[in-house]
Design a protein around this motif. Structure first.
Motif, PDB file in Angstrom:
ATOM      1  N   ALA A 182     -40.893 -73.340  81.516  1.00  0.00           N
ATOM      2  CA  ALA A 182     -40.973 -73.253  82.975  1.00  0.00           C
ATOM      3  C   ALA A 182     -40.045 -72.167  83.513  1.00  0.00           C
ATOM      4  N   ALA A 183     -38.828 -72.067  82.923  1.00  0.00           N
ATOM      5  CA  ALA A 183     -37.897 -71.025  83.360  1.00  0.00           C
ATOM      6  C   ALA A 183     -38.456 -69.631  83.056  1.00  0.00           C
ATOM      7  N   MET A 184     -39.086 -69.467  81.900  1.00  0.00           N
ATOM      8  CA  MET A 184     -39.671 -68.171  81.551  1.00  0.00           C
ATOM      9  C   MET A 184     -40.811 -67.815  82.496  1.00  0.00           C
ATOM     10  N   VAL A 185     -41.639 -68.806  82.811  1.00  0.00           N
ATOM     11  CA  VAL A 185     -42.742 -68.557  83.739  1.00  0.00           C
ATOM     12  C   VAL A 185     -42.201 -68.142  85.093  1.00  0.00           C
ATOM     13  N   THR A 186     -41.095 -68.780  85.524  1.00  0.00           N
ATOM     14  CA  THR A 186     -40.491 -68.420  86.804  1.00  0.00           C
ATOM     15  C   THR A 186     -39.989 -66.977  86.788  1.00  0.00           C
ATOM     16  N   LEU A 187     -39.396 -66.566  85.658  1.00  0.00           N
ATOM     17  CA  LEU A 187     -38.816 -65.225  85.561  1.00  0.00           C
ATOM     18  C   LEU A 187     -39.876 -64.154  85.319  1.00  0.00           C
ATOM     19  N   LEU A 188     -40.862 -64.468  84.479  1.00  0.00           N
ATOM     20  CA  LEU A 188     -41.802 -63.439  84.050  1.00  0.00           C
ATOM     21  C   LEU A 188     -43.136 -63.508  84.767  1.00  0.00           C
ATOM     22  N   GLY A 189     -43.386 -64.574  85.507  1.00  0.00           N
ATOM     23  CA  GLY A 189     -44.654 -64.679  86.200  1.00  0.00           C
ATOM     24  C   GLY A 189     -45.575 -65.664  85.519  1.00  0.00           C
ATOM     25  N   ARG A 190     -46.471 -66.264  86.278  1.00  0.00           N
ATOM     26  CA  ARG A 190     -47.333 -67.324  85.771  1.00  0.00           C
ATOM     27  C   ARG A 190     -48.597 -66.789  85.117  1.00  0.00           C
ATOM     28  N   GLY A 191     -48.895 -65.548  85.266  1.00  0.00           N
ATOM     29  CA  GLY A 191     -50.124 -65.021  84.713  1.00  0.00           C
ATOM     30  C   GLY A 191     -49.977 -64.540  83.297  1.00  0.00           C
ATOM     31  N   ILE A 192     -49.268 -65.300  82.452  1.00  0.00           N
ATOM     32  CA  ILE A 192     -49.023 -64.881  81.069  1.00  0.00           C
ATOM     33  C   ILE A 192     -50.113 -65.452  80.189  1.00  0.00           C
TER      34      ILE A 192
ATOM     35  N   GLY B 233     -52.159 -81.147  72.695  1.00  0.00           N
ATOM     36  CA  GLY B 233     -50.875 -81.561  72.151  1.00  0.00           C
ATOM     37  C   GLY B 233     -49.949 -80.422  71.783  1.00  0.00           C
ATOM     38  N   ILE B 234     -49.329 -80.563  70.610  1.00  0.00           N
ATOM     39  CA  ILE B 234     -48.312 -79.611  70.177  1.00  0.00           C
ATOM     40  C   ILE B 234     -48.888 -78.218  69.977  1.00  0.00           C
ATOM     41  N   ASN B 235     -50.162 -78.133  69.621  1.00  0.00           N
ATOM     42  CA  ASN B 235     -50.772 -76.820  69.420  1.00  0.00           C
ATOM     43  C   ASN B 235     -50.791 -76.010  70.715  1.00  0.00           C
ATOM     44  N   GLU B 236     -50.962 -76.699  71.845  1.00  0.00           N
ATOM     45  CA  GLU B 236     -50.952 -76.003  73.122  1.00  0.00           C
ATOM     46  C   GLU B 236     -49.559 -75.435  73.419  1.00  0.00           C
ATOM     47  N   LYS B 237     -48.526 -76.231  73.112  1.00  0.00           N
ATOM     48  CA  LYS B 237     -47.163 -75.743  73.335  1.00  0.00           C
ATOM     49  C   LYS B 237     -46.862 -74.555  72.425  1.00  0.00           C
ATOM     50  N   ILE B 238     -47.293 -74.652  71.182  1.00  0.00           N
ATOM     51  CA  ILE B 238     -47.065 -73.540  70.257  1.00  0.00           C
ATOM     52  C   ILE B 238     -47.809 -72.295  70.740  1.00  0.00           C
ATOM     53  N   ARG B 239     -49.044 -72.476  71.222  1.00  0.00           N
ATOM     54  CA  ARG B 239     -49.835 -71.329  71.675  1.00  0.00           C
ATOM     55  C   ARG B 239     -49.163 -70.625  72.848  1.00  0.00           C
ATOM     56  N   ARG B 240     -48.736 -71.419  73.840  1.00  0.00           N
ATOM     57  CA  ARG B 240     -48.161 -70.786  75.017  1.00  0.00           C
ATOM     58  C   ARG B 240     -46.804 -70.151  74.702  1.00  0.00           C
ATOM     59  N   GLN B 241     -46.021 -70.785  73.781  1.00  0.00           N
ATOM     60  CA  GLN B 241     -44.756 -70.160  73.408  1.00  0.00           C
ATOM     61  C   GLN B 241     -45.002 -68.878  72.615  1.00  0.00           C
ATOM     62  N   SER B 242     -46.085 -68.843  71.824  1.00  0.00           N
ATOM     63  CA  SER B 242     -46.412 -67.622  71.091  1.00  0.00           C
ATOM     64  C   SER B 242     -46.757 -66.502  72.058  1.00  0.00           C
ATOM     65  N   ILE B 243     -47.499 -66.843  73.109  1.00  0.00           N
ATOM     66  CA  ILE B 243     -47.833 -65.841  74.122  1.00  0.00           C
ATOM     67  C   ILE B 243     -46.566 -65.335  74.796  1.00  0.00           C
TER      68      ILE B 243
ATOM     69  N   LEU C 288     -42.236 -61.272  75.526  1.00  0.00           N
ATOM     70  CA  LEU C 288     -40.819 -60.909  75.467  1.00  0.00           C
ATOM     71  C   LEU C 288     -40.578 -59.783  74.467  1.00  0.00           C
ATOM     72  N   VAL C 289     -41.293 -59.820  73.323  1.00  0.00           N
ATOM     73  CA  VAL C 289     -41.145 -58.740  72.345  1.00  0.00           C
ATOM     74  C   VAL C 289     -41.590 -57.417  72.950  1.00  0.00           C
ATOM     75  N   ALA C 290     -42.716 -57.447  73.684  1.00  0.00           N
ATOM     76  CA  ALA C 290     -43.189 -56.214  74.326  1.00  0.00           C
ATOM     77  C   ALA C 290     -42.187 -55.708  75.354  1.00  0.00           C
ATOM     78  N   MET C 291     -41.620 -56.653  76.139  1.00  0.00           N
ATOM     79  CA  MET C 291     -40.620 -56.249  77.130  1.00  0.00           C
ATOM     80  C   MET C 291     -39.366 -55.720  76.460  1.00  0.00           C
ATOM     81  N   HIS C 292     -38.999 -56.327  75.316  1.00  0.00           N
ATOM     82  CA  HIS C 292     -37.833 -55.849  74.586  1.00  0.00           C
ATOM     83  C   HIS C 292     -38.029 -54.409  74.115  1.00  0.00           C
ATOM     84  N   LYS C 293     -39.223 -54.139  73.593  1.00  0.00           N
ATOM     85  CA  LYS C 293     -39.504 -52.777  73.145  1.00  0.00           C
ATOM     86  C   LYS C 293     -39.474 -51.808  74.318  1.00  0.00           C
TER      87      LYS C 293
END
Length: 665
Positions: free
Chosen positions: A363-373, A394-404, A409-414
């Motif tokens: 939720a904090a990441m969505v607030t910082l980076l935007g909801r359209g991720i 279930g857990i697969n949904e959480k893993i999917r959204r964290q992967s996105i 974040l990796v793209a922003m880091h680069k």
């Protein structure tokens, strides 16, 4: 409070485990351990007083088919005349032609115990009334659901009348006193079993001294062999009587009933029966153990807790085995189930906490980076916990959204790395430019200085009217050279290359010299100086950079005030800090611009017609903060504009007094 509630939940879980144990749902696991403990412990020595007279295959071959004539038992009793007690694990209920002979033998011996049989309906089938034994006992045993015999009851009450077990009747006849029995409690019109006896086996079948009936009757054992012994007579020939399964029956060695009663008798003789630890002790131990184990799991990391749980699965049966060898039975199943439940509960609690934290971080990441991720559109549940894992994905949904999110974040880091690289290159180019500019300015400044020296030497006219101008120009040239050096150092500091040369700086003399230099540089303006009348004020600073700070503040105060307005410089000493302030009377800076004037390249509205690049106050704040101080700017129509630099003191010699006033005009 949450931890208290969690431990209360654990206590309820332990109570649930104790309940299912009381209902017998864990009896199968306990029976498994119970039997295996016998095998691990091994065989024990039996009492040499207990002897089994076996009606075996040899006896039947010698005396004929079963049942044997009862005169054989009469002859046997005569051969056992010196035995302390003789008991028959035989049902002598049907009349026969030899009953008179057997009855006479029973009376002659005087210490014979006969067996009775409990029918399915609860009735007792007793031996023939012609016999007058010393006692009648039951031979009933209690097989488990797996048909393994682990216990019997020493007392069975039929309509309130005691029927002792065969082993307890023999023991009482030998010792001449009753065994301790619980007070009768139950329906006097029914059948009640009491005084449970956990049979402590001495080994598989054949552990007791056993002699064949035919050998006794044919005189192969003298009557003295049985002197003062307790003899149990029973059938051991296969196919005639059901043999019982015992904890040692994994070797397919089932035990004859007569030897089972011999085992129970031997337990009474050596007080070796297995005793339960007691329900109260077991329940209390279960609760204390479970909560302590849960506390240990909470204090450990997941891997350590897993190892501790695995260790408990080994240590608990080991402790139960140690008690078993000592003659105490503590069922381990409830402890194993409860310990496993504690581990599962602690693990689920940690998993729930981790899932909640994962949701909050997302939720904090969505607030910082935007909801359209990654096409996310729904509302983020921050406190779903474990229940959120039971959703459609279930857990697969959480893993999917964290992967996105991770990919984003990796793209922003680069991207940030590329921007930082560009920023570093820009900064390096800027520093190289300043270095080049400094180098290029030094040559013309040196030429100007040299020519000023020549002009001053050639000025021979008295009273040398241009000397003051020469001095002022040489100071200006020196100041230009100093400014170029300071600018180069400031650029390097901006690139995190800290080249400050800090040392102890006596502030009173430093400010006095700076005031004199300012008076020489701005001879057309009126400057005031206020210093403490006595005392040495020492700070830790880079003298050259600190001089740049104060001269920038004086220069700003002069440029942003009318020519007829005076500028004051004041040094004040407080507790642990010294404050240097530069003040002019007007104009007033708007409140919304007071903080922005320290920004790089910022110039206020009042600076439109004043020469400058918007870097002076930016460098002032940067230098002061890097040397551990602070700078503040205040402005009002009544007081004017005041810039105050505050630096921590190293020491002061003498007390600060009312300031003295120095003037240059």
């Amino acid at each position: 409070m949450k931890k208290i509630r969690f431990f209360m939940l654990l206590a309820m879980l332990v109570a649930f485990v104790a309940t299912i144990e009381g209902l017998g749902l864990l009896a199968g696991i306990d029976a498994y351990f119970y039997d295996h403990f016998f095998r691990l412990r091994g065989s024990r020595e039996t009492s040499d007083r207990v002897v089994v007279v076996a009606i075996d295959a040899d006896s039947l071959a010698a005396f004929g088919r079963w049942p044997l004539p009862r005169h054989r038992y009469a002859a046997l009793l005569d051969r056992l005349e010196h035995a302390a007690v003789v008991s028959f694990d035989l049902l002598l209920t049907e009349p026969s032609a030899d009953d008179q002979q057997l009855a006479a033998a029973i009376r002659r011996h005087g210490s014979v115990i006969l067996a009775g049989h409990l029918e399915q309906g609860g009735g007792l089938v007793e031996p023939s009334a012609l016999f007058s034994p010393r006692g009648i006992a039951h031979v009933h045993v209690e097989p488990g659901v797996d048909h393994v015999v682990r216990e019997l009851f020493h007392s069975i009450y039929r309509k309130g009348v005691l029927i002792p077990s065969l082993s307890s009747a023999v023991y009482e006849a030998d010792r001449g006193r009753p065994i301790p029995r619980a007070a009768f409690s139950g329906d006097r019109d029914g059948l009640v079993q009491q005084d449970q006896h956990r049979i402590n086996y001495y080994g598989p079948a054949g552990a007791f001294t056993t002699v064949s009936l035919v050998d006794v009757l044919e005189g192969r054992h003298s009557p003295d062999f049985f002197r003062d012994r307790l003899v149990l007579v029973g059938v051991t020939a296969p196919g005639i009587v059901d043999q019982v399964a015992t904890p040692f029956s994994q070797l397919r060695t089932r035990m004859p009933g007569v030897e089972l009663h011999a085992t129970a008798l031997n337990n009474l003789l050596d007080a070796g029966a297995l005793r339960d630890v007691g329900q109260w002790f077991e329940t209390t131990s279960l609760l204390v153990f479970s909560l302590l184990l849960a506390r240990l799991f909470l204090a450990m990391r997941e891997q350590q807790a897993l190892l501790a749980w695995c260790a408990s699965l080994i240590l608990l049966p080991s402790a139960s085995l140690a008690l078993f060898v000592a003659g105490r039975w503590l069922p381990p199943a409830a402890f194993l189930v409860s310990g496993s439940a504690m581990f599962a509960a602690v693990y689920l609690r940690r998993l729930n906490t981790a899932v909640r934290r994962l949701d909050r971080e997302y939720a904090a990441m969505v607030t910082l980076l935007g909801r359209g991720i990654g096409g996310e559109a729904g509302e983020v549940r921050e406190n779903g916990g474990l229940l959120s894992l039971l959703s459609e994905r279930g857990i697969n949904e959480k893993i999917r959204r964290q992967s996105i999110m991770t990919a984003r974040l990796v793209a922003m880091h680069k991207k940030l790395e590329a921007l930082l690289k560009t920023e570093r290159e820009t900064l390096d180019n800027q520093i190289r430019f300043v270095e080049m500019l400094s180098h290029e300015y030094r040559t013309p400044l040196a030429i100007i200085r040299a020519n000023l020296d020549i002009l001053e030497l050639r000025d021979t006219e008295a009273p040398r009217p241009f000397t003051a101008y020469y001095d002022k120009m040489k100071r200006a040239v020196s100041r230009l050279t100093e400014i170029m050096d300071i600018s180069l150092r400031a650029e390097r500091m901006d690139g995190s290359d800290n080249r400050m040369q800090q040392r102890h700086l006596e502030l009173t003399g430093f400010v006095r010299l700076l005031f004199e230099e300012s008076c020489a540089l701005w001879t057309e303006r009126t400057l005031y100086l206020e210093l403490p009348e006595k005392g040495e004020v020492v700070i830790f600073a880079d003298a050259a950079l600190f001089k740049t700070v104060l001269l920038n503040l004086v220069d700003n105060a002069i440029k942003h005030s009318p020519p007829d307005e005076a500028v004051s410089i004041a040094l004040q000493v407080g507790t642990g800090a010294a404050a240097i302030s530069v003040c002019n009377r007007r104009p007033c800076i708007p409140a919304e611009e007071l903080e922005r004037v320290f920004d790089k390249y910022y110039r206020g509205r009042s600076s439109a017609n004043i020469q400058g690049a918007g870097l002076g106050l930016y460098l002032v704040r940067k230098i002061v903060e890097q040397q551990g101080g602070t700078v503040q700017l205040s402005s009002s129509a009544e007081v004017g504009t005041r810039a105050t630099v505050t630096m921590p003191l190293l020491r002061t010699d003498g007390e600060a007094t009312a300031p003295g006033r120095h003037t240059s005009s």
